[in-house]
Design an enzyme around this catalytic site. Structure first.
Site, PDB file in Angstrom:
ATOM      1  N   CYS A 110       0.844  -1.200   0.000  1.00 35.17           N
ATOM      2  CA  CYS A 110       0.000   0.000   0.000  1.00 35.17           C
ATOM      3  C   CYS A 110       0.876   1.246   0.000  1.00 35.17           C
ATOM      4  O   CYS A 110       1.417   1.628   1.044  1.00 35.17           O
ATOM      5  CB  CYS A 110      -0.920  -0.024   1.221  1.00 35.17           C
ATOM      6  SG  CYS A 110      -1.883   1.483   1.391  1.00 35.17           S
ATOM      7  N   CYS A 148      -0.274   4.045   2.265  1.00 40.77           N
ATOM      8  CA  CYS A 148      -0.118   3.827   3.709  1.00 40.77           C
ATOM      9  C   CYS A 148       1.355   3.974   4.102  1.00 40.77           C
ATOM     10  O   CYS A 148       1.672   4.556   5.130  1.00 40.77           O
ATOM     11  CB  CYS A 148      -0.559   2.428   4.123  1.00 40.77           C
ATOM     12  SG  CYS A 148      -2.067   1.870   3.361  1.00 40.77           S
ATOM     13  N   ASP A 149       2.250   3.406   3.298  1.00 41.04           N
ATOM     14  CA  ASP A 149       3.644   3.256   3.731  1.00 41.04           C
ATOM     15  C   ASP A 149       4.648   4.114   2.962  1.00 41.04           C
ATOM     16  O   ASP A 149       5.831   4.124   3.302  1.00 41.04           O
ATOM     17  CB  ASP A 149       4.065   1.781   3.614  1.00 41.04           C
ATOM     18  CG  ASP A 149       3.166   0.876   4.445  1.00 41.04           C
ATOM     19  OD1 ASP A 149       2.609   1.367   5.448  1.00 41.04           O
ATOM     20  OD2 ASP A 149       3.005  -0.308   4.096  1.00 41.04           O
TER      21      ASP A 149
END
Ligand code: NAP
Length: 306
Positions: free
Chosen positions: A134, A137-138
């Site tokens: 992701c 997200c990261d």
């Protein structure tokens, strides 16, 4: 007496919460069972630009939260637990979760899909240590670093573009010589100065220290192996449906999707499949919410004809 819900929805993504909104608003006693966090794959997305009604786009997480609130306004309840097995054949369906069993007249499956893995040795061990699924997200961990994105579809290209704004350099590793991604992405990605394409190439293994430091890749045209050194690898090669629970219970297609047409009806009466988990052409938020409304309609009809 044990409570028997009119509708139990498994999965709290856009399809699940739209079904909950329609069902609860129609006066049906409605429960959503969600494993972890509402929003489904929306929580893995950045700004959603192609969901109508938000002229400036909306963050995926915010859209998911709004869908939950909208359904709960009409009395739909959310219960956080993981479903471990289902008994769907009788008139009263039983959903077994870690904390106990739930009963319902109808069941709507909205479990969505999970990121596909490359299947490399150490991939699981290195997840979070240089392997990611992701970008939104990261990606923030890779400011001014070098990353690789694997894949050639819309997700890979949009991840590469997103990461190119954070990282120093982005390699896009794709197994063919053309992108599957839609044209709209082509211009921006070709113009980006810090994205380098590595075409006709597959990732064969990871180079690791305590975390990922690169990958051994293979040019599928020449058969040559080489190294791509990078701080992180974002795997963006599509999704697999979350249907393990339903194997041997519901009819699935060869890729594991629940066989259901636009009616969302499965091969079992009173059981519906909505969103990315069912066989369909276009898997988007807008098509998942449409399924949710349809499933609620047929669930209501099924209950009133019983
Ligand atoms: P996708 O369209 O299925 O693309 C997957 C990509 O990964 C393909 O390029 C495929 O290569 C490659 N791939 C698959 N397995 C691989 C493997 N084992 N090793 C290396 N490469 C592999 O998946 P997606 O990009 O996640 O998109 C899923 C759906 O969401 C699509 O319908 C997409 O349009 C939609 N989506 C839309 C948007 C948007 O419109 N804004 C954004 C994201 C996703 P090949 O091309 O060779 O098959």
């Amino acid at each position: 007496m044990e409570r028997i819900y009119d509708v139990i929805i498994i999965g709290g993504g856009p399809g699940g919460y739209t079904c909950a909104l329609y069902a609860a608003r129609a006066g049906l006693d409605t429960l959503i069972i969600e494993r972890m966090s509402v929003g489904g794959q929306l929580t893995l997305t950045g700004t959603v630009d192609n969901y109508p009604g938000f002229d400036e786009g909306i963050e995926g997480i915010e859209l998911g939260a709004k869908m939950q609130k909208g359904a709960e306004r009409f009395g739909a309840e959310t219960f956080y637990d993981e479903v471990i097995s289902v008994e769907l054949s009788g008139d009263i369906k039983k959903i077994n979760a870690y904390s106990g069993a739930f009963l319902a007249k109808t069941v709507v499956i909205a479990t969505g899909a999970n990121p596909r893995e490359l299947g490399l040795e150490n991939e699981a061990k290195m997840t979070g240590r240089g392997i990611h699924y992701c970008a939104h997200c990261d990606g923030r961990f890779y400011k001014d670093k070098v990353v690789a994105v694997v894949g050639g579809g819309n997700s890979a290209v949009s991840d590469a573009l997103y990461l190119s704004r954070l990282a120093k350099k982005v390699y896009l590793i794709h197994r063919r010589d053309t992108l599957r991604a839609t044209k709209i992405y082509h211009d921006s990605i070709m113009k980006s100065e810090n994205i380098e394409f590595i075409w006709n190439t597959t990732v064969e293994s990871l180079i690791t220290d305590k975390r990922v430091t690169g990958a051994i890749v293979k040019n599928v045209t020449t058969g040559e192996f080489s190294e791509v050194m990078c701080d992180g690898i974002f795997v963006s090669i599509g999704r697999d449906p979350a249907t393990k629970l339903f194997e041997g219970i519901l009819a699935l297609d060869e890729n594991g999707y629940i066989i259901a047409d636009e009616s969302t009806k499965t091969n079992i009466d009173g059981v519906y499949a909505v969103g990315d988990v069912r066989t369909k052409t276009l898997r988007q938020v807008v098509t998942a919410v449409s399924d949710g409304a349809t499933a609620a309609h047929f669930a209501e009809e099924y209950i009133s004809n019983k």
